[in-house]
Write an enzyme that holds these catalytic residues in place. Structure first.
Site, PDB file in Angstrom:
ATOM      1  N   SER A  66     -49.047 -28.299  -0.647  1.00  0.00           N
ATOM      2  CA  SER A  66     -49.504 -26.734  -1.259  1.00  0.00           C
ATOM      3  C   SER A  66     -51.253 -26.940  -1.558  1.00  0.00           C
ATOM      4  O   SER A  66     -51.566 -25.765  -1.993  1.00  0.00           O
ATOM      5  CB  SER A  66     -48.929 -26.847  -2.793  1.00  0.00           C
ATOM      6  OG  SER A  66     -47.550 -26.447  -2.361  1.00  0.00           O
ATOM      7  N   GLY A  84     -58.774 -27.764  -8.977  1.00  0.00           N
ATOM      8  CA  GLY A  84     -58.482 -28.172  -7.668  1.00  0.00           C
ATOM      9  C   GLY A  84     -57.127 -27.665  -7.443  1.00  0.00           C
ATOM     10  O   GLY A  84     -56.727 -26.676  -7.666  1.00  0.00           O
ATOM     11  N   HIS A  85     -56.275 -28.657  -6.707  1.00  0.00           N
ATOM     12  CA  HIS A  85     -54.869 -28.273  -6.500  1.00  0.00           C
ATOM     13  C   HIS A  85     -54.270 -29.634  -5.830  1.00  0.00           C
ATOM     14  O   HIS A  85     -54.768 -30.272  -5.157  1.00  0.00           O
ATOM     15  CB  HIS A  85     -54.665 -27.237  -5.470  1.00  0.00           C
ATOM     16  CG  HIS A  85     -53.420 -26.409  -5.412  1.00  0.00           C
ATOM     17  ND1 HIS A  85     -52.193 -26.777  -5.225  1.00  0.00           N
ATOM     18  CD2 HIS A  85     -53.331 -24.921  -5.694  1.00  0.00           C
ATOM     19  CE1 HIS A  85     -51.374 -26.077  -5.282  1.00  0.00           C
ATOM     20  NE2 HIS A  85     -51.743 -24.768  -5.685  1.00  0.00           N
ATOM     21  N   ASP A  86     -52.895 -29.760  -6.351  1.00  0.00           N
ATOM     22  CA  ASP A  86     -52.144 -30.965  -5.597  1.00  0.00           C
ATOM     23  C   ASP A  86     -51.188 -30.228  -4.514  1.00  0.00           C
ATOM     24  O   ASP A  86     -50.777 -29.167  -4.335  1.00  0.00           O
ATOM     25  CB  ASP A  86     -51.387 -31.870  -6.889  1.00  0.00           C
ATOM     26  CG  ASP A  86     -52.382 -32.172  -7.776  1.00  0.00           C
ATOM     27  OD1 ASP A  86     -53.534 -32.686  -7.282  1.00  0.00           O
ATOM     28  OD2 ASP A  86     -52.116 -32.065  -8.945  1.00  0.00           O
ATOM     29  N   GLY A  87     -50.632 -31.307  -3.833  1.00  0.00           N
ATOM     30  CA  GLY A  87     -49.662 -30.962  -3.042  1.00  0.00           C
ATOM     31  C   GLY A  87     -48.505 -32.114  -2.684  1.00  0.00           C
ATOM     32  O   GLY A  87     -48.956 -33.081  -2.836  1.00  0.00           O
ATOM     33  N   GLY A 137     -42.092 -36.552   1.143  1.00  0.00           N
ATOM     34  CA  GLY A 137     -42.485 -37.970   1.224  1.00  0.00           C
ATOM     35  C   GLY A 137     -44.002 -38.231   1.396  1.00  0.00           C
ATOM     36  O   GLY A 137     -44.391 -39.324   1.442  1.00  0.00           O
TER      37      GLY A 137
END
Length: 446
Positions: free
Chosen positions: A57, A293-296, A300
């Protein structure tokens, strides 16, 4: 600045059972990179700093930047209905008449977000996906609530395609990746094979997941985009520089960069990972200074990305396997604190003696397209059983039973950790009774 970083990274990966990981950080005007382990336990291919991982994401910020370029050029207006640009966009309750571009950028569109329909590998996959959304269910009124919506970003990808007259993938190459000067990236599987590409590892044993590519129709939301961490750092530096690439090429105006970093909606309750507020694409974090920011995550693989403009600092880390949170808490977050002086908050943990509260307003069944939650009261705590939907069953996600204790207000935290973190959730109340269970996504009471 980051003394013994390679040694710390290697040790943390071993301690938490991480197959492979790579990290890049820009601090004090210098790029530092480390890598550890293997990209694929079946092949033993070594992880290097230029290895590419699926960033999940995190892709959404790139899609948001493409949309903001359209807005700068006067091709779209954020507060106009999406249907003015994409007439075939519709959802089941008819709210497409008022859903705006801004609603989609800020996850406030109000329709089911986790609809990972595979509409094929052709260049028409996003058009077909928009048609599939005609049956998307109602979650809340547009603009009323933040509820993480992958589907909304797929619609934004279709919007980019319509306004640019090309595919989202080509628009990404021509309007962002190329001008940015990025070199280690892939948007499609046939591009990823040109690099050292990570494989997802799943389950307690960290076995290689046999499916690598997710549906192409979900690429604008974060299906298969691959980046070396250095490319996320490069992207972060562009925002620090007010929209300029390293060579001076302008990708976004200073006004657009400021708008993307400005809070648009609050995220209900608490979270161990999500931002407190959302901008136009960005997660925004209250760490005692401006942080975005952003995580994704994909099947896995996981990515962490933060930008601290006041310190000229940006960091990105990707890894495969279930031990990602351990790397985050042992290495990446301490680096942020060390380099910026910010008070990086600890993740929520249960109190030794949790407060006793009335639990009846929270009990019931809450349903979403991926999971249903059955909430009951047991010995002064909430027992929550997750019931996987069809997609979760397909990818092997089991149902769970977890005990949650009161944390604060209408938020609860798991009594026991899983993979190094305590899960959190919040109930959104209406008339003294929970209307939604919120864990980043709003699940309506059945």
């Amino acid at each position: 600045m980051f003394e013994n970083l390679q040694e710390r990274f290697d040790e943390a990966a071993r301690r938490h059972g991480v197959p492979g990981a790579a990290l890049a950080v820009w601090a004090d005007g210098e790029l530092t990179e480390v890598a550890t382990g293997v990209l694929n336990r079946n092949t033993g291919v070594e992880t290097t700093a230029d290895s590419v991982f699926q960033v999940g994401s995190t892709t959404k910020v790139w899609t948001a930047a493409l949309v903001m370029q359209l807005a700068e050029e006067g091709l779209v207006e954020l507060d106009r209905p999406v249907r003015e640009y994409l007439p075939e966009f519709a959802v089941a309750d008819g709210s497409e008449k008022v859903i705006t571009v801004r609603h989609l950028l800020t996850h406030t569109g109000g329709f089911d977000g986790d609809l990972f329909e595979d509409t094929g590998r052709g260049d028409d996959c996003l058009d077909r996906y928009v048609g599939y959304l005609h049956d998307a269910g109602h979650v809340h009124a547009p603009g009323a609530l933040f509820s993480y919506c992958n589907a909304g970003y797929c619609v934004l990808g279709a919007l980019v395609e319509r306004m640019r007259g090309t595919t989202w993938h080509r628009a990404m190459r021509e309007h962002l990746l190329g001008p940015l000067g990025a070199t280690h990236w892939a948007l499609l599987p046939e591009e990823a094979v040109l690099f050292r590409a990570a494989a997802g590892h799943v389950g307690p044993e960290g076995t290689v997941h046999r499916t690598w590519a997710m549906p192409r129709s979900n690429d604008p939301a974060g299906a298969s985009m691959c980046l070396a961490p250095r490319e996320l750092v490069r992207f972060g530096r562009m925002f620090i520089a007010g929209g300029l690439a390293e060579d001076g090429t302008r990708l976004l105006s200073q006004e657009t960069v400021a708008a993307m970093r400005t809070a648009q909606v609050a995220v209900p309750g608490i979270s161990e990972m999500l931002g407190d507020r959302w901008g136009l694409g960005f997660e925004l974090f209250d760490w005692g200074g401006e942080v975005f920011g952003h995580d994704g995550g994909t099947l896995g693989q996981s990515t962490f990305w933060r930008v601290v403009p006041g310190a000229g600092f940006t960091i990105a880390m990707s890894a495969n396997g279930a031990g990602f949170m351990g790397l985050l808490t042992d290495v990446a977050l301490p680096m942020v604190a060390e380099a910026t002086g910010l008070g990086v908050p600890d993740f929520p943990v249960p109190a030794e003696t949790p407060e006793v509260v009335e639990l009846a307003p929270y009990t019931g069944r809450y349903e979403g397209p991926m999971l249903a939650y059955e909430v009951t009261e047991t010995d002064g705590a909430l027992e929550i059983v997750t019931v996987p939907g069809a997609l979760m069953v397909e990818v092997g996600v089991p149902g769970t039973t977890t005990r949650f204790v009161h944390h604060r207000d209408h938020s609860f935290v798991a009594a026991e950790p899983e993979n190094g973190r305590y899960e959190t959730l919040t109930f959104v109340m209406e008339d003294g009774r929970a209307a939604y269970l919120h864990n980043g996504r709003a699940l309506r009471r059945a």
